[in-house]
Design an enzyme around this catalytic site. Structure first.
Site, PDB file in Angstrom:
ATOM      1  N   ARG A 189     -59.085   3.158-105.705  1.00  0.00           N
ATOM      2  CA  ARG A 189     -58.655   2.853-104.340  1.00  0.00           C
ATOM      3  C   ARG A 189     -58.361   4.106-103.525  1.00  0.00           C
ATOM      4  NH1 ARG A 189     -55.961  -1.874-102.738  1.00  0.00           N
ATOM      5  NH2 ARG A 189     -55.695  -0.743-100.774  1.00  0.00           N
ATOM      6  N   LYS A 190     -58.333   5.256-104.176  1.00  0.00           N
ATOM      7  CA  LYS A 190     -58.028   6.499-103.473  1.00  0.00           C
ATOM      8  C   LYS A 190     -59.318   7.169-102.986  1.00  0.00           C
ATOM      9  CE  LYS A 190     -53.773   5.632-104.603  1.00  0.00           C
ATOM     10  NZ  LYS A 190     -53.921   4.420-105.411  1.00  0.00           N
TER      11      LYS A 190
END
Length: 384
Positions: A189-190
């Site tokens: 998700r980063k």
């Protein structure tokens, strides 16, 4: 006569890593090298990451949560200590405090940035306060200099949870250089990912050495150093440690990703600007944006709905789902979760409002204009 079959629109994800053949080739090369556990590739990633953000040292770990845990240990935080943390954060921020036996004390946040400030922290300081965890929420940098100036004269240490903030800037420098200990995440998700993984940047090399021991069972010499040293080498176990290592396969992927970071940030800011332009005439929403002292990488593009917005947050998310668009609720409020109920000491009105009335919209490197227009149109339709 039968009705025509309706083909649903393909789902637009909330995020998709920019990852491909170059990362696959790097991982394959690591496998062929024989170093599939922690080895020279991890060390190279540490050097490159420290150089990029301007930190004295960097220590790779299995994920950001384990990084926060180790950071609190080297800070000397333990039972009887209080650590002030934002409730407005993924629960891992609070869990790290509990791992060391300390008490998390929840504080509120600034509505514009979603971050703690001196003003939200100070009311919670007591004689037992030994540290604060400052979260750069959604990639928006917190005002770390002001917070350190308020905390350090009182003997309160500052740990920066920059899980989302790789590539964000603070006063002209990349996040990671202004606090003594800063934790990053490489979760998918980063902005940059190695599948799982994390990094701690460190101002004090002695702390870096201890962090390396702690991540590898407390050994006095790493397995990689034993292998390259030759001869007969016996390690010692100097203190109770953990298995929080990153592998060279993950490091190989992360090193490729690190080389893409500047382009990823630039692209995400372009896409965020396009959202800003599309929503600029809607006075019943507010979108996340840069603080006055820095720039966000837009790890999350979140919008806050005013109470006068025509539909509720959950209804808007349902409309997005029907349209084949993935969204996420706003950042969680940890103090409202059952696991943290014992530490909730009162209402946190800004946190609770942002958690209940905000949502995160899709944003990723290869987001097409057509797909972004689909996301924009659902919101515009909801205002009518």
């Amino acid at each position: 006569m039968s009705s025509p079959v309706q083909t649903p629109l393909p789902t637009i994800p909330i995020i998709r890593p920019w990852i491909g053949q170059e990362e696959a080739d790097a991982a394959s090369e690591a496998i062929r090298s024989g170093w599939i556990a922690q080895g020279p590739g991890v060390a190279a990633l540490e050097r490159e990451f420290a150089a990029m953000v301007g930190a004295a040292d960097a220590v790779a770990v299995s994920n950001c949560t384990t990084g926060l845990h180790l950071a609190l240990l080297v800070m000397g935080i333990g039972p009887g200590d209080e650590v002030v943390v934002p409730s407005f954060s993924f629960i891992a921020t609070t869990n790290a405090v509990l791992y060391v036996g300390a008490k998390p004390v929840f504080c509120d946040i600034d509505e514009l940035t979603g971050n703690v400030t001196v003003e939200t922290l100070l009311p919670h300081f007591t004689a037992a306060t030994k540290a604060v965890i400052v979260v750069d929420q959604g990639g928006v940098p917190a005002d770390i200099d002001a917070i350190r100036a308020a905390c350090e004269p009182a003997g309160i240490q500052v740990l920066e949870d920059a899980a989302c903030a790789a590539g964000s800037t603070y006063k002209g420098t990349l996040v990671g250089s202004r606090a003594d200990l800063v934790a990053f995440s490489f979760h998918p998700r980063k902005l940059i990912t190695s599948g799982e993984g994390g990094m701690l940047t460190v101002a004090d090399p002695e702390r870096g050495s201890r962090l390396r021991r702690l991540r590898e069972h407390g050994m006095s010499i790493s397995a990689a150093d034993r292998h390259k040293g030759g001869g007969l080498v016996f390690e010692e176990y100097l203190e109770t440690g953990f298995n929080y290592r990153m592998t060279d396969i993950q490091a190989a992927v992360a090193r490729v990703q690190l080389g893409k970071l500047e382009r990823i940030v630039q692209r995400r800011r372009e896409l965020a600007s396009r959202y800003h332009d599309a929503f600029s005439s809607i006075d019943t929403i507010r979108a996340v944006t840069d603080p006055s002292y820095g720039t966000t990488n837009y790890q999350s593009y979140w919008i806050l709905l005013d109470s006068s917005f025509p539909v509720g947050r959950n209804e808007l998310m349902a409309r997005y789902a029907t349209a084949g668009v993935s969204t996420r609720r706003g950042i969680m409020a940890a103090h409202l979760e059952p696991a943290c109920a014992a530490y909730a000491e009162g209402p946190l009105p800004v946190t609770e409002r942002l958690t209940a009335q905000s949502l995160i919209l899709p944003l990723y490197h290869d987001f097409t204009s057509d797909d972004q227009d689909r996301v924009i149109q659902v919101l515009l339709d909801a205002t009518r």
